[in-house]
Design a protein around this motif. Structure first.
Motif, PDB file in Angstrom:
ATOM      1  N   PHE A 187       0.845  -1.187   0.000  1.00  0.00           N
ATOM      2  CA  PHE A 187       0.000   0.000   0.000  1.00  0.00           C
ATOM      3  C   PHE A 187       0.882   1.240   0.000  1.00  0.00           C
ATOM      4  O   PHE A 187       1.908   1.277   0.663  1.00  0.00           O
ATOM      5  CB  PHE A 187      -0.899   0.020   1.238  1.00  0.00           C
ATOM      6  CG  PHE A 187      -1.853  -1.144   1.308  1.00  0.00           C
ATOM      7  CD1 PHE A 187      -1.495  -2.315   1.949  1.00  0.00           C
ATOM      8  CD2 PHE A 187      -3.102  -1.070   0.724  1.00  0.00           C
ATOM      9  CE1 PHE A 187      -2.369  -3.388   2.011  1.00  0.00           C
ATOM     10  CE2 PHE A 187      -3.985  -2.136   0.779  1.00  0.00           C
ATOM     11  CZ  PHE A 187      -3.610  -3.299   1.421  1.00  0.00           C
TER      12      PHE A 187
ATOM     13  N   TYR B  51       0.921   5.358   0.737  1.00  0.00           N
ATOM     14  CA  TYR B  51       0.221   6.433   1.424  1.00  0.00           C
ATOM     15  C   TYR B  51       0.950   7.747   1.202  1.00  0.00           C
ATOM     16  O   TYR B  51       2.155   7.798   0.958  1.00  0.00           O
ATOM     17  CB  TYR B  51       0.190   6.177   2.938  1.00  0.00           C
ATOM     18  CG  TYR B  51      -0.557   4.947   3.373  1.00  0.00           C
ATOM     19  CD1 TYR B  51       0.080   3.718   3.433  1.00  0.00           C
ATOM     20  CD2 TYR B  51      -1.894   5.021   3.753  1.00  0.00           C
ATOM     21  CE1 TYR B  51      -0.598   2.587   3.853  1.00  0.00           C
ATOM     22  CE2 TYR B  51      -2.576   3.891   4.173  1.00  0.00           C
ATOM     23  CZ  TYR B  51      -1.915   2.680   4.225  1.00  0.00           C
ATOM     24  OH  TYR B  51      -2.594   1.565   4.639  1.00  0.00           O
TER      25      TYR B  51
ATOM     26  N   LEU C 114      -2.562   9.372   7.543  1.00  0.00           N
ATOM     27  CA  LEU C 114      -2.106   8.769   6.301  1.00  0.00           C
ATOM     28  C   LEU C 114      -3.278   8.674   5.330  1.00  0.00           C
ATOM     29  O   LEU C 114      -4.369   8.227   5.695  1.00  0.00           O
ATOM     30  CB  LEU C 114      -1.553   7.358   6.551  1.00  0.00           C
ATOM     31  CG  LEU C 114      -0.141   7.249   7.103  1.00  0.00           C
ATOM     32  CD1 LEU C 114      -0.036   7.754   8.529  1.00  0.00           C
ATOM     33  CD2 LEU C 114       0.354   5.807   6.999  1.00  0.00           C
TER      34      LEU C 114
ATOM     35  N   LEU D 222      -4.472   6.901   1.953  1.00  0.00           N
ATOM     36  CA  LEU D 222      -4.146   5.819   1.035  1.00  0.00           C
ATOM     37  C   LEU D 222      -4.236   6.320  -0.396  1.00  0.00           C
ATOM     38  O   LEU D 222      -5.245   6.905  -0.800  1.00  0.00           O
ATOM     39  CB  LEU D 222      -5.105   4.642   1.236  1.00  0.00           C
ATOM     40  CG  LEU D 222      -4.885   3.432   0.344  1.00  0.00           C
ATOM     41  CD1 LEU D 222      -3.527   2.780   0.631  1.00  0.00           C
ATOM     42  CD2 LEU D 222      -6.004   2.407   0.534  1.00  0.00           C
TER      43      LEU D 222
ATOM     44  N   GLU E 202      -6.949   4.915  -5.412  1.00  0.00           N
ATOM     45  CA  GLU E 202      -8.074   5.495  -4.678  1.00  0.00           C
ATOM     46  C   GLU E 202      -8.655   6.650  -5.489  1.00  0.00           C
ATOM     47  O   GLU E 202      -7.991   7.248  -6.354  1.00  0.00           O
ATOM     48  CB  GLU E 202      -7.630   5.984  -3.308  1.00  0.00           C
ATOM     49  CG  GLU E 202      -7.149   4.871  -2.397  1.00  0.00           C
ATOM     50  CD  GLU E 202      -8.232   3.841  -2.096  1.00  0.00           C
ATOM     51  OE1 GLU E 202      -9.297   4.234  -1.561  1.00  0.00           O
ATOM     52  OE2 GLU E 202      -8.011   2.662  -2.401  1.00  0.00           O
TER      53      GLU E 202
END
Lengths: 119, 115
Positions: free
Chosen positions: A34, A36, A44, A46, A59
């Motif tokens: 992942f 961030y 954080l 994402l 995202e």
């Protein structure tokens, strides 16, 4: 324990250039990582989920052409900030689940972060 | 969608004293995981403690313990015998079960331990 090595820790680049950030899982395989972004004294956020051997999942609101993610092996994921601008200056952090069986229930391990400054 | 709320932006505690950091969350899931992460000035994220929702017993890790109230959807962190090295930002996080599930973080709280 499981360690994620992230490099570089700090980078300064000129506006319009590209910067690559690497995250390597040491002593374990990470099918998923992942990425961030974090602003000072904030949480954080994402940006994307990086999957080994397939396209990353971004995202909402994150420009996939600007933040290129590659996860070519079970131990390496990279984030490339293309045509960087001052507003891209931020702290970028990667994380991985502990093993390739996705034992994420134990909690993720995080890289040490990269402070990007675009001038 | 899950949400995690940390309503206190900052707290301060005297060294050797006890402090409690609050966290509430919202979910329709019955099974999930809750975490507290610490981010010291180095900005390295460190897992402090983990709680499984189906376990009624509150998790404990040395000086760190949680008060998990599932019905109230509350997950507070108690730090006993606070030390200067506990000065950090603390994030509460939620995660659904399953391989490679995402973490949902709260906004975080800045804890300062005074000498």
């Amino acid at each position: 324990g499981a360690v994620v090595s992230q490099h570089p820790s700090r980078v300064i680049c000129k506006s319009g250039t590209s910067v690559k950030i690497e995250c390597r899982s040491l002593d374990f395989q990470a099918t998923t990582m992942f990425w961030y972004r974090q602003f000072p004294k904030q949480s954080l956020m994402l940006m994307a989920t990086s999957n080994e051997g397939s396209k990353a999942t971004y995202e909402q609101g994150v420009e996939k052409d600007k933040f290129l993610i590659n996860h070519a092996s079970l131990t390496l994921s990279t984030l490339t900030v293309t045509s960087a601008h001052p507003e891209d200056s931020s702290f970028y952090i990667c994380s991985a689940s502990i093993d390739s069986r996705g034992r994420s229930n134990y909690g993720y391990t995080f890289g040490s972060g990269t402070r990007l400054t675009v001038v | 969608a899950q949400t995690v709320t940390q309503s206190q932006p900052e707290m301060s505690v005297q060294e050797a004293e006890t402090v409690t950091l609050s966290c509430t969350y919202d979910t329709s899931e019955s099974n999930y995981y809750l975490f507290w992460y610490k981010q010291p000035p180095s900005r390295q994220m460190i897992l402090v403690i983990r709680q499984e929702a189906y376990k009624q017993q509150n998790a404990t890790e040395n000086r760190f313990s949680v008060n998990f109230q599932k019905a109230a959807k509350s997950f507070s962190l108690k730090i006993s015998d606070s030390q200067l090295g506990d000065t950090a930002m603390y994030f509460c996080a939620f995660m659904r079960p399953g391989a490679n599930s995402k973490l949902t973080f709260g906004k975080g709280i800045t804890l300062s331990v005074r000498p």
